[in-house]
Design a protein around this motif. Structure first.
Motif, PDB file in Angstrom:
ATOM      1  N   LEU A  55       0.756  -1.200   0.027  1.00  0.00           N
ATOM      2  CA  LEU A  55       0.042   0.054  -0.061  1.00  0.00           C
ATOM      3  C   LEU A  55       0.685   1.089   0.019  1.00  0.00           C
ATOM      4  CD1 LEU A  55      -2.751   1.501   0.079  1.00  0.00           C
ATOM      5  CD2 LEU A  55      -2.718   1.048   2.652  1.00  0.00           C
ATOM      6  N   ALA A  56       1.859   1.398   0.686  1.00  0.00           N
ATOM      7  CA  ALA A  56       2.760   2.595   0.923  1.00  0.00           C
ATOM      8  C   ALA A  56       3.477   2.591  -0.408  1.00  0.00           C
ATOM      9  CB  ALA A  56       3.806   2.263   2.225  1.00  0.00           C
ATOM     10  N   GLY A  57       3.729   1.842  -0.960  1.00  0.00           N
ATOM     11  CA  GLY A  57       4.718   1.661  -2.619  1.00  0.00           C
ATOM     12  C   GLY A  57       3.893   2.150  -3.504  1.00  0.00           C
ATOM     13  N   LYS A  58       2.468   2.083  -3.576  1.00  0.00           N
ATOM     14  CA  LYS A  58       1.344   2.118  -4.375  1.00  0.00           C
ATOM     15  C   LYS A  58       1.247   3.616  -4.537  1.00  0.00           C
ATOM     16  CE  LYS A  58      -2.010  -0.678  -3.646  1.00  0.00           C
ATOM     17  NZ  LYS A  58      -3.159  -1.360  -3.788  1.00  0.00           N
ATOM     18  N   VAL A  59       1.296   4.457  -3.408  1.00  0.00           N
ATOM     19  CA  VAL A  59       1.139   5.799  -3.285  1.00  0.00           C
ATOM     20  C   VAL A  59       2.290   7.006  -3.586  1.00  0.00           C
ATOM     21  CG1 VAL A  59      -0.151   7.175  -1.735  1.00  0.00           C
ATOM     22  CG2 VAL A  59      -0.637   4.987  -1.512  1.00  0.00           C
ATOM     23  N   PRO A  60       2.199   7.459  -4.363  1.00  0.00           N
ATOM     24  CA  PRO A  60       3.209   8.493  -4.633  1.00  0.00           C
ATOM     25  C   PRO A  60       3.466   9.609  -3.751  1.00  0.00           C
ATOM     26  CG  PRO A  60       1.590   8.733  -6.271  1.00  0.00           C
ATOM     27  CD  PRO A  60       0.989   7.727  -5.503  1.00  0.00           C
ATOM     28  N   LYS A 135      -2.398  -6.573  16.671  1.00  0.00           N
ATOM     29  CA  LYS A 135      -3.363  -7.651  16.128  1.00  0.00           C
ATOM     30  C   LYS A 135      -4.683  -7.535  15.260  1.00  0.00           C
ATOM     31  CE  LYS A 135      -1.100 -11.035  19.290  1.00  0.00           C
ATOM     32  NZ  LYS A 135      -1.267 -11.765  20.496  1.00  0.00           N
ATOM     33  N   GLY A 136      -5.245  -6.335  15.860  1.00  0.00           N
ATOM     34  CA  GLY A 136      -6.660  -6.027  15.355  1.00  0.00           C
ATOM     35  C   GLY A 136      -6.459  -5.138  14.011  1.00  0.00           C
ATOM     36  N   ILE A 137      -5.341  -4.854  13.562  1.00  0.00           N
ATOM     37  CA  ILE A 137      -5.120  -4.424  12.172  1.00  0.00           C
ATOM     38  C   ILE A 137      -5.678  -5.086  11.112  1.00  0.00           C
ATOM     39  CG2 ILE A 137      -3.598  -3.276  10.240  1.00  0.00           C
ATOM     40  CD1 ILE A 137      -1.961  -2.596  12.898  1.00  0.00           C
ATOM     41  N   ARG A 138      -6.699  -4.647  10.247  1.00  0.00           N
ATOM     42  CA  ARG A 138      -7.338  -5.347   9.104  1.00  0.00           C
ATOM     43  C   ARG A 138      -6.780  -4.511   8.050  1.00  0.00           C
ATOM     44  NH1 ARG A 138      -6.920  -8.646  12.153  1.00  0.00           N
ATOM     45  NH2 ARG A 138      -8.449  -9.727  13.392  1.00  0.00           N
ATOM     46  N   MET A 139      -5.923  -5.011   7.251  1.00  0.00           N
ATOM     47  CA  MET A 139      -5.525  -4.389   6.040  1.00  0.00           C
ATOM     48  C   MET A 139      -6.518  -3.974   4.950  1.00  0.00           C
ATOM     49  SD  MET A 139      -2.737  -3.099   6.390  1.00  0.00           S
ATOM     50  CE  MET A 139      -2.461  -2.404   4.832  1.00  0.00           C
ATOM     51  N   ALA A 144      -9.380   0.247   2.288  1.00  0.00           N
ATOM     52  CA  ALA A 144     -10.651   1.006   2.064  1.00  0.00           C
ATOM     53  C   ALA A 144     -10.631   2.511   2.606  1.00  0.00           C
ATOM     54  CB  ALA A 144     -12.010   0.416   2.638  1.00  0.00           C
ATOM     55  N   GLU A 145     -10.213   2.527   3.777  1.00  0.00           N
ATOM     56  CA  GLU A 145     -10.274   3.973   4.418  1.00  0.00           C
ATOM     57  C   GLU A 145      -9.407   4.670   3.552  1.00  0.00           C
ATOM     58  OE1 GLU A 145      -8.798   3.035   8.168  1.00  0.00           O
ATOM     59  OE2 GLU A 145     -11.037   2.686   9.020  1.00  0.00           O
TER      60      GLU A 145
END
Length: 174
Positions: A55-60, A135-139, A144-145
């Motif tokens: 995700l971080a790599g996709k965002v310029p 542990k509660g992080i849902r990618m 989506a956010e």
């Protein structure tokens, strides 16, 4: 004036005379001092690390430290969420602040903000509560956010002078 540098576990804070105390910056650095070790003790699950990296790599537009250092991304996201909770940001402004934080690269800010709402009334300390937040992080929810956060118009970065380029390179090599 206020400046802060962190080199592994060594923190340098430099401040000089000012008409307004730099309390927000000082609090921010104090939170780094307290929370920076946590991502090392309680790392992200492998699947989450991989998805966050993609995700971080996709965002310029996101700032380089968020792209290059996942521990920084996690800690900075948590700190921004804590600051929003401490400042009791009202609802209309809160959404804009969370979106801006996510767009700048602190991709987990909204997750931590909602987790902190559960943490505050609980009797557990942050050392006990933190692993559950991780542990509660849902990618799929984070992605989506991020997709829903309005894009801010990209400001053109000013060209760096030769001196500024040398200083940036020297700072990176430190």
């Amino acid at each position: 004036n206020f400046d802060a540098r962190t080199y592994r576990e060594i923190y340098y804070l430099v401040f000089g005379p000012s008409e307004k105390p730099a309390m927000d910056e000082l609090r921010h650095q104090y939170l780094h001092f307290i929370l920076d070790p946590f991502p090392m003790r309680f790392p992200l699950p492998k699947e989450t690390r991989s998805a966050l990296l993609v995700l971080a790599g996709k965002v310029p537009d996101i700032e380089d430290p968020y792209r290059d250092d996942q521990q920084f991304l996690v800690t900075e996201s948590l700190i921004r969420a804590i600051e929003l909770r401490i400042n009791k940001v009202p609802e209309p402004k809160l959404t804009a602040e969370l979106d801006a934080s996510i767009r700048s690269g602190a991709l987990l800010t909204r997750h931590f903000y909602t987790s902190l709402q559960l943490f505050e009334p609980s009797p557990e300390g942050i050392r006990i509560f933190y692993p559950g937040m991780i542990k509660g992080i849902r990618m799929e929810k984070i992605e989506a956010e991020f997709a829903q956060a309005p894009k801010t118009p990209a400001a053109k970065k000013p060209e760096l002078s030769a001196l500024e380029l040398q200083l940036k390179l020297a700072n990176e090599q430190l």
